[in-house]
Structures are given as structure tokens and as C-alpha cells.
Design a protein around this motif. Sequence first.
Motif, PDB file in Angstrom:
ATOM      1  N   HIS A 283       0.834  -1.210   0.000  1.00 42.79           N
ATOM      2  CA  HIS A 283       0.000   0.000   0.000  1.00 42.79           C
ATOM      3  C   HIS A 283       0.868   1.259   0.000  1.00 42.79           C
ATOM      4  O   HIS A 283       0.668   2.161  -0.809  1.00 42.79           O
ATOM      5  N   GLU A 284       1.823   1.309   0.903  1.00 44.78           N
ATOM      6  CA  GLU A 284       2.690   2.497   0.966  1.00 44.78           C
ATOM      7  C   GLU A 284       3.537   2.610  -0.297  1.00 44.78           C
ATOM      8  O   GLU A 284       3.764   3.701  -0.799  1.00 44.78           O
ATOM      9  N   HIS A 287       1.634   4.406  -2.915  1.00 42.55           N
ATOM     10  CA  HIS A 287       1.696   5.875  -2.867  1.00 42.55           C
ATOM     11  C   HIS A 287       2.932   6.390  -3.596  1.00 42.55           C
ATOM     12  O   HIS A 287       2.868   7.368  -4.334  1.00 42.55           O
ATOM     13  N   TYR A 343     -11.247   1.278   2.815  1.00 37.13           N
ATOM     14  CA  TYR A 343     -10.348   2.437   2.890  1.00 37.13           C
ATOM     15  C   TYR A 343     -10.133   3.099   1.525  1.00 37.13           C
ATOM     16  O   TYR A 343      -9.874   4.291   1.441  1.00 37.13           O
ATOM     17  N   GLU A 350      -5.737   7.148  -1.727  1.00 35.74           N
ATOM     18  CA  GLU A 350      -5.886   5.868  -1.015  1.00 35.74           C
ATOM     19  C   GLU A 350      -6.491   4.801  -1.940  1.00 35.74           C
ATOM     20  O   GLU A 350      -6.147   3.628  -1.851  1.00 35.74           O
ATOM     21  N   ALA A 353      -3.539   3.555  -3.912  1.00 34.38           N
ATOM     22  CA  ALA A 353      -2.622   2.760  -3.085  1.00 34.38           C
ATOM     23  C   ALA A 353      -3.229   1.393  -2.762  1.00 34.38           C
ATOM     24  O   ALA A 353      -2.533   0.369  -2.781  1.00 34.38           O
TER      25      ALA A 353
HETATM   26 ZN   LIG Z   1      -2.344   5.335   2.302  1.00 35.98          ZN
END
Ligand SMILES: [Zn+2]
Length: 418
Positions: A283-284, A287, A343, A350, A353
Motif C-alpha cells: 500500500h505504501e 503511494h 479504505y 488511497e 494505493a
Molecule cells: Zn495510504
Amino acid sequence: MSAKTSVEKSTLRGPSGFLELAGQMLVVDFGRIYHDGAPVGVLYDDGYLQHTSGVLGSSGTLRPIESINGCLFRGIDSTGLELVLPTGERGPSGSMKFNGVLFHVVNGRIAAPDHGLVGELDDEGTIFLRDPRNKVSRRKLDESTQLSTIIDGKKSTGDVLKMEYHRPLYRKDKIYSEAEMIRYFMDFDQLNGTQKKYLFENLRLWAATGLLQVVRKSEGNCALGNVKHGAAGQTGVRTGNVTLDKEEFDRDIEYYYEHGCFAAVTTRIKECLEVRLNLVVAHEFGHQLEFVLSQATQDKIKDLYREQKKRCDKIHPLPHEYGGAAELVSRHQIEKRVFVSGYARSTHHEYWAECAAAFSVKPSREYLKKQDPAVYDILCKIVYEPETVLRPVLVEPIMALQASLRAGGELHENLLNE
Ligand SMILES: [Zn+2]
């Protein structure tokens, strides 16, 4: 040489063009050599001749084109890339290990076991790869594109040629993708076995396709730390570096190995569940990946997000008493949810990501393919056609690196099925 040396009409993939010999022109058609219409032997992309007769001399064994004086081929190889044999100056012969993949080197030509021509090697040990994907016949490798290399052979002069190249700051005992993931993750040596396994599962696809290296160089790396506000991780807007929260990291890992990629968790709102994706590292990374995409691609992602949010608000608007921004669903709506995870509804960043994270491992990737084919398509392009979606300045570096990763066995057509 390999066992694949018997000539079968249907499977032979050799070059096409003309073979010049003592003023005569022989036609070469997909490796089969003809003299006045009669077959007189076979030529492979790597410059080996076999089963020759007539003007080429009678011989059943494999021998390099140099063994017939004055013999010159001009045309294209089996991939359609321009080919001249012999290839320029005579180079070394011997063996070469590239990222652990073994190649045979003959007079400077780097040959695959199936007689494909991978590239050229000169007497100084410089490698030039052929890149049929991007129609480049000579790509000189440098520090950012060359994978670990071990050369053992003899130069064209007959002198011994022994060379080892290892990437700076990379672990020598690891293949490229693992060494790259270790480089990306600052505190790798402090991780326990499960944490390391989790890290590798999150990032393997991105490492093997060269995106991790391009992102690390352009954006930054990843480290454990303390992230405030109970978030699992954050990506610095200015620095581009990722910080993962130590405690949340372990919780994510626990969820992942207990429930798989997705987990439906209860919320403060009765009967309402939130689907979470348990891939915080990916996920990070997602980004960071967003920052290396072209403006057009980023705009497209924003549009996709807006469409989905509209649909989500229509199908199941958030309860008034809920202050959050995640998509909430009832138990029977889980498979009909709009976003890949709750999310992902919060912002377009988001959303991206979470989609990039879902794409990182097979089970959630297959879900994403069905649920959000448009974003899945962008993610496939990042992996296999980066020139169509990345920032223009990064296109050349990723193309050069990917050519190297193909030769080194990291990047191949089957990656998304693994
Ligand atoms: Zn995030």
C-alpha cells in the motif's frame, strides 16, 4: 550445448536473410539455409551452424559461423531484430552467469540454451544486450542496469577472462529482486522470519519488474518507525520515504497470515463491515508509485475514483452516525462492494494505493481484475508497458532495466500468474 539441437521443421526459430559465401548468396529462412532451392544446413540466432552440406561443407555437429572463412549473414533474428553474423569484432568465449542464469558465450555472442542471441560481450567484459521488446539491438549495460555477473572464459586473444560484477550495496548471495527488496527496506536485518516473508510477498512483483528500483531512486525507501494517529504507515509528501508503524506492521502481518489478503472487520456501526486489505507494505509502495506515473495516468485514476465514489454513494450511502470515509457494507454485500477495500473510498490517493496493493499478490489481484478492470489495466501497463503510463523522464531508465531483467530471468510473461 543443450539437448534442443535436433532440427524440427515446426519448432526451429532461426534468423532470416542472406548468407554470403565466396561471392555466392544463400537464402536463410527461419534458420534453414538454401542453396539454389536445396537445403544445405541450419543457422541459429546465436551464430551456430548445424547439419551443413554442399557449399557449406559436410558436418552434422554445431560449429560457430566463424569456422567457415568469409561466411557472413545479414538479416533479422527470429524476433525480428536486425542481425549480422559474425557480430562485429570477435569477443571472448566461455560461460556467463547473469543474475544466476547460465549462458554460453561464443566469440563474444551471449547465447541462450535454445540458441537465442541474448547479446554481446567484449574482451573487457562489457555487456551489450539485445532488446527485441523495444527494438534495440545493442544496449550497453551500466551500474543501474547490469545484474550480478560472473564470466569465466577466454578472450579473443586466448588470454584468460575471469570477471565478477556485483551491484553496489547489494547482497552478493541474493538474486536481483531479493537484493533490491532488502535495499529498499532500511531495517531488513532487524526483521524476524515472518516479517521478511511478508515483505517479500508484498514487493516481489515490483522488484522483479524493475519498478521498485525506479521508485526507490526517484522517491525513496522504506523504514520502520512510529506513525502517529494510529495509521499503519505514511508516505512523506516531500521526502517520498515510507514509514511503517512498528505495531501496526505486526498486526497487518497477523491478519494477512490468518485471513489472507482481505479481512472483513466490524465497525462502530451496527451490521456494517469494512473490508480491509492486509498489505501495508505494498500500500505504501503504491503511494510512491503514484508519483512516478504520468500526469495523464494520474488524471485517469482520479476519474476512475470519482465514478466509483458516485456509484458507492448511490448504492449504499454512509450512515449519518458514521464519521469516517471508508465504504461500509453489510455482510451479504461484501462481494458486491464498489471499492476493493473500504479504505479505498477515502481519497483518490488511497484508492490508488489500495488497488496497487491488491495487484501485488495473486489472490487479491484476481479479485481486482474482475472488480475494477480499468484500474487493473493501468497496473498491467505499469508492469509490461511502462512507456505508456510512466513519467516521460523515467521511460528510458525502466526500459533499459527491464531489458536486463528479462535476460536475468526476473521479468517474464508469466509473472502475474505466480
Ligand atoms: Zn495510504
